[in-house]
Scaffold this motif. Structure first.
Motif, short mmCIF file in Angstrom:
data_model
loop_
_atom_site.label_atom_id
_atom_site.label_comp_id
_atom_site.label_asym_id
_atom_site.label_seq_id
_atom_site.Cartn_x
_atom_site.Cartn_y
_atom_site.Cartn_z
N GLN A 57 0.95 -1.11 0.27
CA GLN A 57 0.17 -0.12 0.01
C GLN A 57 0.82 1.31 -0.14
O GLN A 57 0.37 2.49 -0.34
CB GLN A 57 -0.95 0.06 1.13
N GLY A 58 2.16 1.16 0.23
CA GLY A 58 3.03 2.55 0.64
C GLY A 58 2.99 2.95 1.69
O GLY A 58 3.47 3.76 2.20
N VAL A 59 2.54 2.25 2.98
CA VAL A 59 2.48 2.70 4.28
C VAL A 59 3.98 2.64 4.66
O VAL A 59 4.63 3.53 5.25
CB VAL A 59 1.49 1.97 5.04
N HIS A 67 2.42 -10.14 -4.46
CA HIS A 67 2.26 -9.42 -5.70
C HIS A 67 2.64 -7.74 -5.60
O HIS A 67 2.34 -7.34 -4.77
CB HIS A 67 0.78 -9.60 -6.11
N GLY A 68 3.63 -7.58 -6.57
CA GLY A 68 4.22 -6.10 -6.31
C GLY A 68 5.23 -6.06 -5.56
O GLY A 68 5.70 -4.93 -5.23
N LEU A 69 5.60 -7.23 -4.84
CA LEU A 69 6.68 -7.18 -3.77
C LEU A 69 7.93 -8.18 -3.98
O LEU A 69 7.48 -9.01 -4.85
CB LEU A 69 5.87 -7.58 -2.45
N GLU A 70 8.94 -8.10 -3.46
CA GLU A 70 9.96 -8.84 -3.23
C GLU A 70 10.28 -9.35 -1.99
O GLU A 70 10.23 -8.44 -1.35
CB GLU A 70 11.19 -8.52 -4.29
N PRO A 117 9.34 -3.46 -2.10
CA PRO A 117 8.57 -3.15 -3.39
C PRO A 117 9.40 -3.67 -4.58
O PRO A 117 10.52 -3.51 -4.88
CB PRO A 117 8.06 -1.55 -3.28
N THR A 118 8.50 -4.20 -5.60
CA THR A 118 9.28 -4.49 -6.53
C THR A 118 9.97 -3.33 -7.34
O THR A 118 9.62 -2.15 -7.41
CB THR A 118 8.47 -5.15 -7.67
#
Length: 294
Positions: free
Chosen positions: A135-137, A157-160, A266-267
């Motif tokens: 979420q970007g928090v 998803h969208g993360l590593e 984040p990716t």
């Protein structure tokens, strides 16, 4: 993987978020700490001011507050708010600072990382940590592999998820506490039953009796207070003590317990200097050993 970068991130205390994004920061800190009192302490504003500004923001963006939510933003999120949060992230990373999350047990690994912004420690399920980074928090989070369901890291998803190695665990007590008389193992204070279940299973396998701390024991001050008022021990990494845990007495576990440590990012984190630098520093932490693989 060894990373190499030329620029070292800037000290976090020099970072200034634009006025336009200040209330997003208040909402994020409320999400991380769970109380307006803690937010007011962190940002040096009155508690009524923090309450009013976060309440207005929630109203303007029609955010649904659900403090019982285990995964995701308890104080609300939607596509518009996520874009604003990602904008805050972009500004932080461009300025050479980042906000990483961890619980009070893993937080000692972040000591000395002066480019990291304050993030109140809190125990959360793994999926909740992933969602806060998504979420970007948060710009990243330290999580324990003991908590993975099914024996492996979850799909982000969208993360590593970056494996950092294994962290040896030990015990700590308040100064002057006499514990473990004879063959009697100390009682260990652990987080509430909804989180850190893998850690609790590992400690129980070492023959240690456990006592849950409840959901109100999250910050270093709260844990230190509980230890000072009892003869309990708490699990902490085996590393050089500093800051809040420096006065604590240390002792080994009856049997070795290693916590697989992972960093959620984040990716595309490799293109962000501050995140690459953070990953490099954590991978080189002297307390970690390479994880043994079958």
């Amino acid at each position: 993987m060894v990373l190499s970068i030329e620029a070292v991130p800037r000290p976090a205390h020099r970072y200034r978020l634009p006025t336009l994004l200040q209330d997003i920061r208040l909402l994020d800190l409320l999400e991380l700490s769970g109380t307006t009192l803690e937010v007011s302490r962190l940002v040096q504003l009155s508690q009524p001011t923090v309450s009013r500004r976060t309440r207005l923001l929630a109203h303007d963006f029609a955010l649904e507050v659900n403090r019982r939510r285990l995964v995701g933003c308890r104080y609300g999120s939607n596509p518009a708010m996520q874009l604003l949060r990602l904008g805050c992230r972009a500004h932080r990373l461009m300025a050479g600072v980042a906000r990483l999350g961890a619980d009070v047990i893993l937080q000692p690994l972040l000591a000395g990382c002066g480019w990291l912004l304050p993030a109140p420690p809190r125990f959360r399920p793994v999926e909740s940590w992933l969602e806060l980074v998504r979420q970007g928090v948060l710009d990243g989070a330290l999580i324990s592999g003991l908590e993975f369901q099914g024996g492996g890291p979850p799909t982000g998803h969208g993360l590593e998820l970056l494996s950092l190695g294994e962290l040896p665990m030990g015990l700590a007590t308040a100064p002057g506490t006499v514990i473990g008389l004879g063959s009697t193992p100390p009682t260990v204070l652990v987080p509430n039953r909804a989180v850190a279940q893998g850690l609790q299973r590992g400690l129980a396998a070492c023959g240690l009796p456990l006592k849950t701390a409840g959901n109100t024991c999250q910050t270093p001050a709260q844990w230190l207070d509980r230890l000072a008022r009892s003869s309990l021990a708490m699990p902490l990494p085996v590393l050089e003590p500093a800051h809040w845990w420096q006065p604590l007495q240390r002792q080994p576990l009856p049997q070795p317990l290693y916590l697989p440590l992972w960093l959620v990012l984040p990716t595309g984190w490799q293109q962000q200097t501050v995140l690459a630098h953070t990953a490099e520093q954590l991978q080189a932490h002297p307390a970690l050993r390479e994880e043994e693989r079958a």
